[in-house]
Design a protein around this motif. Structure first.
Motif, short mmCIF file in Angstrom:
data_model
loop_
_atom_site.label_atom_id
_atom_site.label_comp_id
_atom_site.label_asym_id
_atom_site.label_seq_id
_atom_site.Cartn_x
_atom_site.Cartn_y
_atom_site.Cartn_z
N UNK A 154 0.82 -1.20 0.00
CA UNK A 154 0.00 0.00 0.00
C UNK A 154 0.86 1.25 0.00
N UNK A 155 0.26 2.36 -0.39
CA UNK A 155 0.94 3.65 -0.31
C UNK A 155 0.06 4.58 0.50
N UNK A 156 0.68 5.56 1.15
CA UNK A 156 -0.09 6.44 2.03
C UNK A 156 0.63 7.77 2.17
N UNK A 157 -0.13 8.75 2.64
CA UNK A 157 0.40 10.10 2.75
C UNK A 157 1.59 10.14 3.71
N UNK A 158 2.50 11.07 3.46
CA UNK A 158 3.75 11.13 4.24
C UNK A 158 3.55 11.74 5.62
N UNK A 159 2.41 12.34 5.87
CA UNK A 159 2.23 13.06 7.12
C UNK A 159 1.84 12.14 8.25
N UNK A 160 2.71 11.21 8.53
CA UNK A 160 2.47 10.28 9.63
C UNK A 160 3.81 9.76 10.12
N UNK A 161 3.90 9.45 11.40
CA UNK A 161 5.17 8.97 11.94
C UNK A 161 5.26 7.46 11.90
N UNK A 162 4.12 6.81 11.69
CA UNK A 162 4.18 5.37 11.54
C UNK A 162 3.12 4.87 10.57
N UNK A 163 3.30 3.65 10.05
CA UNK A 163 2.35 3.17 9.04
C UNK A 163 0.95 3.03 9.61
N UNK A 164 -0.06 3.47 8.87
CA UNK A 164 -1.44 3.36 9.37
C UNK A 164 -1.84 1.89 9.54
N UNK A 165 -2.86 1.68 10.37
CA UNK A 165 -3.28 0.31 10.69
C UNK A 165 -3.67 -0.46 9.44
N UNK A 166 -4.34 0.21 8.51
CA UNK A 166 -4.80 -0.49 7.30
C UNK A 166 -3.62 -1.07 6.53
N UNK A 167 -2.51 -0.34 6.51
CA UNK A 167 -1.31 -0.81 5.82
C UNK A 167 -0.72 -2.00 6.58
N UNK A 168 -0.68 -1.87 7.89
CA UNK A 168 -0.12 -2.98 8.68
C UNK A 168 -0.96 -4.24 8.51
N UNK A 169 -2.28 -4.03 8.45
CA UNK A 169 -3.17 -5.19 8.26
C UNK A 169 -2.91 -5.84 6.91
N UNK A 170 -2.72 -4.99 5.90
CA UNK A 170 -2.49 -5.53 4.56
C UNK A 170 -1.20 -6.35 4.53
N UNK A 171 -0.20 -5.88 5.26
CA UNK A 171 1.06 -6.62 5.30
C UNK A 171 0.87 -7.93 6.06
N UNK A 172 0.19 -7.84 7.21
CA UNK A 172 0.00 -9.03 8.05
C UNK A 172 -0.74 -10.13 7.29
N UNK A 173 -1.65 -9.69 6.44
CA UNK A 173 -2.42 -10.67 5.69
C UNK A 173 -1.51 -11.49 4.78
N UNK A 174 -0.51 -10.81 4.21
CA UNK A 174 0.39 -11.48 3.27
C UNK A 174 1.63 -12.05 3.95
#
Lengths: 109, 1001, 191
Positions: free
Chosen positions: A79-99
């Motif tokens: 996934x890709x996401x906006x740079x204005x965050x200090x850590x990956x959003x939960x949705x991205x982490x979930x997507x990684x965990x799934x794979x």
């Protein structure tokens, strides 16, 4: 060629329209920081085989930075996401965990 | 020779004339150069790389290893054209390559006599010993012998282009599987691009004529093409080769538009840059040669290729053809030859029995079939005169001799898995069919982690019509569905096959061949690699297939092992005593066949090679003899040459005139960034080493920017435009870079700060009016007040000059009275003309970048890129005055606090004057006594800027010297171009007007 | 003062797809919160067009608004109206964080018009230009050859292209060469 989704333009963009900015989610250390901490911030970069977080700028497009979670070995993009965050959003982490169950990157998992 | 019958692709009523090595020949419209050469009995087409053995055509398609020729001359010369892929046209002129002095008589054959010096790994062995051989034998003979065609010496006058597309489904290959895949995907509603590398559709099916949907293959192909043509979502391209498959569905295809019709206008070739959701590789299969002794003699061809020449072009290679095989398919060639009225004295079948329908048909036609047999050796030199036959399972005892002038060989078929493999698709060994085929469970993976390539048809290991066409249709449907198009495409077409008996793997003929036979069995015709070479490599320990490839050169060069790969690794695996799948294949890398550099470059050549950035007064510069220099993509005048002046004279004149009268500089290229917002001051305090938030509106301040490392990255004058707006000037090269740098920190670190940045570099033409008469010039034109008190040094003002709206900055990079004037770019040329016109009585002259550099060096001003190189901190340049002590933080502050940056031994900026007045060499090092750990002379400094100063009439320089500022007056030695040293005294870097009185008048 | 000139001085090509300089065009880069009411209304006041959504080009006649990024629009208006436009923006946006600058002279605006205009662009830009993917009404920022460009379609056969002034000649020559090389025949003609 990497083809990434620009979250700001909501379209797929060729690598040649992007500028790579290295590892994402670095914390800046300035004056007053210990030598070792500063060295770490300035020079030490993760180079994992597998899940990685990167900075990309849509330089020939909207000019905005975004972050990409992808696999350096398979080139799968989680996934890709906006740079204005200090850590990956939960949705991205979930997507990684799934794979990649049980993945870990730095302090994230 | 040309047959009376057959030739479905040629128009026998349309003769075409061409030449080969100057000899006039005739073919027909529809011929390839290969078929036309064969029609003219020109079997000998080249020489092998290493031994210069005579070589004839072996194949009929992209896999042909031998027949590379040079086409055209001068600006149309093209080396290494594969004759099987060259379509014949009137006036075509081809020359064979890699022979000397002639194709018929080649002294390079001597290499064959020297073959004991040229075994496997000869590059690594022979070129080292004996030493005396290097100069007189290896270099002149071997190097010469290892060449391909010659590189063209003039430019190419064709045009080339790229084309970018995104499709749902890319289908590579226009045989029946590819057509079926396109049909299914097209019917499902997907955007489809179907490409075929040859000039016609249908692949092998239209040659071998199986039954499809109850009709001939050709009828089905025609009907399918009709349906595809009617689909607006399908684009079909012949003469378009799938060159490579890359990550995330990117693919390259190479379309040859006018190669076959050179008189036609338009681009010659087009490189398709494709983003495909899914790719179907229906790339067919390539027949394998058999390894028997002297299988490289001209007249030995692949059985399928021979069939292609007969059926497609009505061309035969010989009158009497012996067929040798380990499978049923080759019988099709025997049958086709006899049907065409040619003799087939025997089919030599390595298998103990030949029981399929095709052998039965052959026998019924009276063709003799000798089973359990092998070719012991081929007879003949420049062409086949016969074969000797032996038992396959023996050691080569001759059973009989058969006179013939052609041999058709078939070792079975290998799926073309290149495109499948380019991006990581894995292969599986199919023991029953003796071939590697794509492993559907391990496809190339796309961005979503799922497979994006599907192999189809023979390329997927389905060698028979019924399964191949069904597989293609299924692959098309699956690909469409994976890209979101799920409309039902109907039933898959039905194909019919004759029942074929199984292939038997035969990697060597005969199985127990002794060395003298093995050393004459060619695996790789192009690179002269034989069975014995691969066995030697294995014996010498090159067990990895990748190592064996490089050691023997098997499968290298333009051919990349299309014919030799599988045979070679089978020999290797036998020699190693391992199974074929354990040895594996070498890596398949794009492109499939070599791509012309011109096609890769596309339109980016000559004037369009790269963008040239032009300022608003570029035309004036060009019309006034500017000697341009590139600065990034900009072209800036280095100096303006008057009359017979050299550049050196011009620079001297420009400097002197500017210091005496008035000069003009086109400074439009300087970066101009607007930084605005409630937090802009705070932001700029982080960006610059000095304080910018306290700069008063209307004033200018010179500022430095550093990287987090602390190293100086850019400099320029900052002007505060209003309460929340600053204008930051950057260096010419820094505009885009610093703009990106600012955006990076704003977007990724301080995203809660309210600041916007805009790059307005090109909105303005900006001119420096410089010299003692600068003010007079501007006052003569008339407009805003520019006296010392109206606009003091380091301030800016807006107003009008000569009716132009301008913003004037009172800043100086030369040490002279100077105004930098910004005017809208669209009025830049007119304003420049105005300055020149009014300046004429004052002797105004424009000056270029070199005069700019000389004048700034005379003043001791640093230049980013000269005094800095990414390892220099501002403190090294004595710029401590521009580094705020008050700020807690700025980019680079922490970096500059590191121990090494505080080292008193750092090299620091000083001025340097040679004792003899000469000009120091740029980049010269100051030598010191002793040597370092590597035995190199110790150094204590280096030159960063060095010029002849017209103002002082001597050489001046700046340099970084160890503890330099503490050593004023010392004399140190610098290296000189051409050897020796020159002495220079350490002095203050400000050589001119140290008190700054001139710029402040 | 003298009349301002465009970088391309009215250059144009002949042929079935024509490349031409569209001359002077007023352009204001406006950065700010695109959803801010006063920003929408001043943009509408200046152009007559509505604030564009993501990747949209909104036009009222020759005047229009191009979506450039999530916090940037490019205002297209007559060249002579720019100073007045900037003043109006400053007034309307007073107290609201924004940036408005005149970039009319920093750019060149080219037009590519003809039955295979779409293919002329697709030869040079690494993007999906299929009519389904890029119809009139959208704006695309990408590369044209080796330079940055923004492009939109005013009708099915007409592209307008903005590039930096310094590379206007390069952009023109690149487009002219691609047009002269003829159609590819990939996209349905006239779309």
């Amino acid at each position: 060629m990497l083809i990434l989704h620009c979250p700001h333009c909501d379209r797929m963009v060729d690598e040649t329209d992007l500028h790579a900015g290295g590892e994402a989610h670095l914390k800046r250390y300035g004056p007053g920081s210990e030598a070792e901490v500063f060295e770490n911030y300035l020079f030490m970069r993760a180079n994992p085989k597998g899940v990685h977080f990167e900075r990309w700028r849509h330089v020939y497009g909207c000019g905005k930075w975004f972050l990409a979670a992808r696999n350096t070995a398979t080139l799968e993009v989680y996934g890709t996401y906006a740079a204005q965050t200090t850590e990956p959003p939960q949705a991205i982490r979930d997507a990684i965990s799934e794979k990649q169950p049980g993945w870990r990157w730095g302090t994230f998992q | 020779m040309r047959l009376r019958t057959n030739g479905r692709l040629v128009a026998k009523n349309r003769p075409v004339h061409f030449t080969f090595n100057g000899k006039r020949m005739q073919g027909y419209a529809g011929d390839t150069l290969a078929s036309a050469l064969l029609a003219n009995d020109q079997l000998l087409v080249g020489r092998s790389f290493k031994y210069h053995r005579p070589r004839g055509l072996v194949a009929a398609g992209a896999e042909e290893p031998n027949a590379l020729v040079e086409l055209g001359r001068g600006d149309r010369q093209e080396p290494n054209a594969r004759v099987t892929q060259v379509e014949l046209y009137d006036g075509l002129a081809a020359r064979s390559q890699n022979h000397w002095p002639s194709l018929e008589f080649d002294v390079g054959v001597i290499n064959a006599k020297l073959s004991r010096f040229l075994p496997a790994g000869f590059y690594y062995k022979t070129f080292t010993q004996p030493r005396a051989f290097w100069k007189h034998v290896y270099e002149p003979i071997i190097r010469r012998s290892a060449g391909l065609g010659s590189a063209p010496e003039t430019g190419d006058d064709h045009t080339y282009e790229h084309f970018n597309v995104a499709v749902d489904v890319l289908v590579v290959g226009g045989g029946i599987s590819g057509l079926a895949a396109a049909l299914a995907a097209g019917r499902a509603g997907a955007r489809v691009l179907l490409i075929e590398q040859t000039s016609g559709w249908g692949g092998r099916a239209v040659v071998d004529r199986p039954t499809i949907e109850g009709a001939t293959a050709q009828d089905w192909v025609n009907a399918t093409l009709g349906e595809l043509h009617r689909m607006p979502n399908v684009d079909m391209r012949i003469r378009t080769q799938g060159a490579g498959v890359f990550d995330h569905g990117y693919a390259l295809a190479h379309e040859r538009l006018t190669d076959h019709a050179p008189k036609r206008g338009g681009p010659r070739q087009r490189l398709w840059r494709i983003r495909a959701g899914q790719i179907v590789t229906a790339t067919g299969a390539i027949e394998r040669p058999l390894s028997f002794a002297y299988n490289d003699v001209p007249g030995v061809l692949l059985a399928g290729a021979l069939r292609d020449y007969v059926v497609n072009f009505g061309v035969a290679v010989g009158e009497r053809t012996v067929v040798v095989t380990n499978n049923d398919d080759a019988y099709r060639t025997a049958i086709a030859l006899v049907n065409a009225g040619l003799e087939v004295p025997a089919v030599i079948d390595a298998r103990a029995a030949a029981k399929g329908e095709l052998p039965d048909q052959a026998r019924a036609m009276g063709i003799r079939v000798i089973t359990g047999s092998a070719i012991r050796a081929v007879e003949g030199g420049k062409r086949v005169t016969g074969v000797s036959v032996c038992a396959q399972d023996g050691t080569g005892g001759q059973i009989e001799a058969i006179a013939c002038d052609c041999v058709a060989m078939s070792g079975g078929w290998s799926p073309v898995v290149h495109l499948w493999s380019h991006c990581g698709g894995k292969l599986v060994w199919d023991d029953a069919q003796s071939l590697f085929r794509p492993d559907a469970d391990r496809p190339p993976l796309g961005a979503d982690g799922a497979g994006f390539v599907t192999a189809a048809g023979t390329a997927n290991g389905h060698l028979f019509t019924a399964e191949a066409i069904a597989d293609g249709f299924g692959a098309g449907r699956k690909a469409a569905s994976a890209s979101g198009h799920t409309r039902k495409p109907g039933q898959a077409p039905m194909g019919d096959d004759l029942a074929e008996a199984a292939i038997e793997p035969v990697w060597m003929m005969p199985a127990g061949a002794p060395y003298d036979l093995r050393s004459k069995m060619w695996l790789d015709y192009q690179n002269d690699v034989k069975v014995s070479d691969v066995q030697l490599a294995a014996q010498e320990g090159f067990q990895s297939v990748e190592h064996a490839k490089r050691y023997t050169t098997l499968g290298m060069a333009t051919d990349q092992g299309k014919l030799s790969n599988i045979n070679g690794l089978a020999i290797l695996s036998n020699a190693l005593g391992e199974a074929i799948p354990q040895v594996g294949t070498t890596t398949f890398r794009p492109p499939y066949t070599p791509l012309p550099l011109a096609a890769i470059a596309g339109v980016a050549r000559d004037e369009l090679f790269q963008p040239i950035r032009k300022t608003p007064v570029y035309d004036w510069h060009e019309n006034n003899d500017a000697d341009f220099e590139p600065v990034g993509h900009w072209r800036r005048p280095y100096a303006y040459l008057l009359g017979d002046e050299t550049a050196h004279d011009a620079v001297k004149r420009e400097v002197n005139n500017t210091r005496t009268n008035v000069g003009l500089l086109d400074a439009s290229t300087l970066g101009k960034l607007i930084v605005k917002g409630p937090d802009a001051g705070k932001f700029l305090d982080m960006m610059y080493t000095n304080m910018m938030s306290n700069l008063a509106v209307g004033k200018c301040r010179y500022g430095l920017m550093c990287s987090e490392n602390g190293f100086l990255s850019d400099d320029g004058v900052v002007a505060r435009l209003d309460d929340d707006t600053w204008l930051c000037h950057t260096t010419t090269g820094g505009a885009d870079r610093i703009h990106a740098h600012m955006e990076d920190w704003l977007q990724c670190e301080w995203w809660d700060w309210q600041v916007y940045v805009a790059n307005v570099t090109e909105q303005f033409a900006q001119f420096a009016v410089v010299g003692p008469k600068a003010r007079q010039l501007l006052q003569d034109i008339g407009g805003m007040k520019l006296a010392k008190d109206d606009l003091p040094f380091m301030q800016w003002a807006e107003g009008q000059i000569g009716g132009f709206d301008v913003r004037v900055f009172r800043i100086s990079f030369s040490g002279e009275l100077s105004y930098e004037i910004a005017v809208a770019a669209g009025q830049g040329a007119a304003f420049w003309d105005l300055l020149l016109k009014h300046g004429e009585p004052l002797n105004v002259m424009p000056y270029g970048t070199e005069a700019l550099h000389v004048m700034r060096a005379e003043k001791g001003f640093i230049m980013i890129g000269d005094e800095t190189d990414g390892t220099v901190i501002p403190q090294d340049l004595n710029l401590d005055w521009a580094i705020s002590k008050k700020k807690d933080d700025f980019l680079g502050k922490r970096g500059q606090q590191r121990t090494h940056m505080q080292d008193p031994d750092r090299w620091k900026l000083v001025g340097l004057e040679t004792l003899d007045g000469s000009v120091l060499a740029d980049g010269a090092y100051a030598v010191e006594v002793g040597e370092n750990a590597n035995g190199q002379r110790n150094t204590q400094g280096r030159i960063t800027s060095t010029y002849y100063s017209p103002t002082l009439d001597k050489g001046i320089a700046m340099g970084l010297v160890k503890r330099g500022p503490d050593r004023m007056g010392d004399v140190i030695s610098f290296t000189k171009d051409g050897g020796g040293t020159v002495d220079a005294r350490i002095v203050d870097p400000v050589f001119y007007d140290k008190d700054g009185e001139k710029q402040n008048v | 003062m003298s009349d301002p000139i465009s970088a391309l001085l009215g250059r144009e090509t002949q042929g079935s797809v024509q490349v031409s300089d569209t001359g002077l065009r007023g352009m204001i880069t406006l950065r700010g919160d695109l959803s801010y009411g006063k920003m929408k209304s001043i943009c509408k006041d200046l152009t007559g067009a509505a604030m564009p959504g993501l990747r949209e080009a909104q036009f009222k006649g020759e005047n229009g608004l191009l979506w450039m990024s999530p916090d940037e629009v490019l205002i297209l208006l007559p060249y002579a109206d720019v100073a007045d436009g900037l003043a109006k923006i400053a007034k309307a946006m007073k107290g609201q964080h924004h940036l408005a600058v005149n970039v009319s002279d920093a750019r060149a605006v080219l037009q590519v018009q003809g039955p295979f205009a779409r293919e002329v662009i697709a030869k040079l830009a690494p993007v999906d230009l299929h009519p389904d993917a890029f119809p009139p009404g959208q704006v695309l920022r990408t590369r044209l050859g080796q330079i940055a460009a923004a492009l939109w379609m005013t009708d099915a056969q007409t592209f307008q292209i903005i590039c930096f002034r310094s590379v206007a000649d390069y952009a023109f020559d690149l487009l002219a060469a691609s047009a002269a090389a003829g159609p590819v025949g990939h996209f349905p003609r006239g779309t």
